[in-house]
Design an enzyme around this catalytic site. Structure first.
Site, PDB file in Angstrom:
ATOM      1  N   GLU A  24       0.902  -1.329  -0.010  1.00  0.00           N
ATOM      2  CA  GLU A  24      -0.089  -0.019  -0.048  1.00  0.00           C
ATOM      3  C   GLU A  24       0.819   1.194  -0.101  1.00  0.00           C
ATOM      4  OE1 GLU A  24      -3.298   1.144  -0.349  1.00  0.00           O
ATOM      5  OE2 GLU A  24      -2.421   2.844   0.142  1.00  0.00           O
TER       6      GLU A  24
ATOM      7  N   ASP B  27      -7.117   2.489  -8.069  1.00  0.00           N
ATOM      8  CA  ASP B  27      -7.471   3.891  -7.972  1.00  0.00           C
ATOM      9  C   ASP B  27      -7.777   4.074  -9.775  1.00  0.00           C
ATOM     10  OD1 ASP B  27      -7.286   4.636  -5.364  1.00  0.00           O
ATOM     11  OD2 ASP B  27      -5.454   5.261  -5.735  1.00  0.00           O
TER      12      ASP B  27
ATOM     13  N   LYS C 136      -8.774  11.250 -15.017  1.00  0.00           N
ATOM     14  CA  LYS C 136      -8.474  12.116 -16.219  1.00  0.00           C
ATOM     15  C   LYS C 136      -7.402  11.666 -16.962  1.00  0.00           C
ATOM     16  CE  LYS C 136      -9.243  16.240 -13.317  1.00  0.00           C
ATOM     17  NZ  LYS C 136      -8.755  16.796 -12.246  1.00  0.00           N
TER      18      LYS C 136
ATOM     19  N   ASP D  44     -15.261  -1.439 -10.311  1.00  0.00           N
ATOM     20  CA  ASP D  44     -16.671  -0.774 -10.815  1.00  0.00           C
ATOM     21  C   ASP D  44     -16.661   0.026 -11.875  1.00  0.00           C
ATOM     22  OD1 ASP D  44     -15.358   0.224  -8.312  1.00  0.00           O
ATOM     23  OD2 ASP D  44     -17.004   1.692  -8.678  1.00  0.00           O
TER      24      ASP D  44
HETATM   25  C1  LIG Z   1      -9.547   2.544  -4.327  1.00  0.00           C
HETATM   26  S1  LIG Z   1      -8.540   1.878  -3.114  1.00  0.00           S
HETATM   27  C2  LIG Z   1      -9.181   0.222  -3.022  1.00  0.00           C
HETATM   28  C3  LIG Z   1      -8.575  -0.588  -1.858  1.00  0.00           C
HETATM   29  C4  LIG Z   1      -8.893  -1.908  -1.572  1.00  0.00           C
HETATM   30  N1  LIG Z   1      -8.412  -2.681  -2.599  1.00  0.00           N
HETATM   31  C5  LIG Z   1     -10.504  -2.340  -1.847  1.00  0.00           C
HETATM   32  O1  LIG Z   1     -10.839  -2.923  -2.778  1.00  0.00           O
HETATM   33  O2  LIG Z   1     -11.123  -1.761  -0.906  1.00  0.00           O
HETATM   34  C6  LIG Z   1      -7.044   1.680  -4.019  1.00  0.00           C
HETATM   35  C7  LIG Z   1      -5.832   1.738  -2.881  1.00  0.00           C
HETATM   36  O3  LIG Z   1      -4.376   1.439  -3.879  1.00  0.00           O
HETATM   37  C8  LIG Z   1      -3.474   2.135  -3.332  1.00  0.00           C
HETATM   38  N2  LIG Z   1      -2.669   2.412  -4.245  1.00  0.00           N
HETATM   39  C9  LIG Z   1      -2.732   3.233  -5.514  1.00  0.00           C
HETATM   40  N3  LIG Z   1      -1.748   3.312  -6.348  1.00  0.00           N
HETATM   41  C10 LIG Z   1      -0.801   2.251  -5.501  1.00  0.00           C
HETATM   42  C11 LIG Z   1       0.690   1.918  -6.014  1.00  0.00           C
HETATM   43  N4  LIG Z   1       1.097   2.224  -7.065  1.00  0.00           N
HETATM   44  N5  LIG Z   1       1.305   1.028  -5.010  1.00  0.00           N
HETATM   45  C12 LIG Z   1       0.557   0.697  -3.906  1.00  0.00           C
HETATM   46  N6  LIG Z   1      -0.646   0.883  -3.625  1.00  0.00           N
HETATM   47  C13 LIG Z   1      -1.526   1.781  -4.213  1.00  0.00           C
HETATM   48  C14 LIG Z   1      -4.319   3.370  -2.745  1.00  0.00           C
HETATM   49  O4  LIG Z   1      -3.577   4.244  -1.868  1.00  0.00           O
HETATM   50  C15 LIG Z   1      -5.605   2.860  -2.340  1.00  0.00           C
HETATM   51  O5  LIG Z   1      -5.425   2.405  -0.896  1.00  0.00           O
END
Ligand SMILES: C[S@@+](CC[C@H](N)C(=O)[O-])C[C@H]1O[C@@H](n2cnc3c(N)ncnc32)[C@H](O)[C@@H]1O
Length: 209
Positions: free
Chosen positions: A60, A113, A117, A149
């Site tokens: 994370e 994420d 954009k 989603d």
């Molecule tokens: C939308 S959240 C989804 C969290 C979880 N997987 C869920 O389904 O509830 C996406 C997570 O990925 C993390 N994240 C984004 N880019 C990342 C990266 N390059 N390496 C590690 N974590 C990342 C974000 O900080 C966030 O906590």
């Protein structure tokens, strides 16, 4: 707490050093599952407590979440769960971390994420170069699970993974959840939210061939 951090920021170039699997896990020989973008790790805590015959490893990029998760692992004395802070791309691309892949049987990228954009698409975790890293490091037969989603993000992830000739899609009907890292079909926090709000979920499983 910041919801989004830019994974391309130089702050993430240096990666945390990871102890050996023997130091991390009670039984380092168990199958290992990696969850990328695990947020506060609730999904992995649920999995690790239910399935003690697997080891779980969360990556994370939000440091505070990882610090809190690490404290919880220590306090609860959980021996099959470990968290690492950083950009998953840099962590898994770092030759000194290659040893992690020895036991990895599967990887989940659940609700990453979306970076809506167009100029931010390069911040999405699934990129051809990242899939190349996985393709060069994973053993044959290892699985990648994706869920989101966001249809546009799903199409982007699916076309990126499918463009790599070392991965092919597994048909859902041929897939045995009971033998996977998630036999109880535990849901992530985002998945629970999506279900409550009756949004679509797009998902696929790929196998390294
Ligand atoms: C939308 S959240 C989804 C969290 C979880 N997987 C869920 O389904 O509830 C996406 C997570 O990925 C993390 N994240 C984004 N880019 C990342 C990266 N390059 N390496 C590690 N974590 C990342 C974000 O900080 C966030 O906590």
């Amino acid at each position: 707490m910041r919801q989004h951090v830019n994974p391309l920021s130089r702050n993430f170039n240096e990666t945390e050093s990871i102890p050996s699997l023997t130091e991390i896990f009670g039984d380092p020989k168990l199958n290992l599952h990696l969850d990328i973008g695990c947020a506060a790790g609730e999904f992995l805590f649920d999995l690790a407590l239910l399935n003690t015959s697997w080891n779980y490893f969360g990556i994370e990029i939000r440091e505070k979440l990882v610090k809190t998760a690490k404290i919880k692992v220590r306090e609860r004395e959980i021996k099959n769960l470990y968290f690492v802070f950083g950009n998953a791309h840099n962590i898994l691309n770092d030759a000194k971390n290659n040893f992690i892949f020895k036991n990895v049987k599967s990887i989940s990228l659940y609700f990453p994420d979306p970076w809506f954009k167009k100029r931010h698409y390069k911040r999405r975790i699934i990129q051809p170069e990242f899939i190349n890293i996985l393709s060069n490091s994973l053993q044959k037969g290892s699985l990648i699970f994706i869920k989101t989603d966001v249809k546009d993000l799903f199409d982007h992830m699916d076309s990126t993974i499918s463009s790599n000739f070392n991965f092919k899609t597994i048909d859902k009907k041929d897939f045995k959840y009971s033998e996977s890292f998630n036999p109880n079909k535990v849901k992530t926090n985002r998945e629970k939210y999506v279900m409550v709000n009756e949004l679509n979920i797009f998902e696929k499983v790929y196998i390294k061939i």
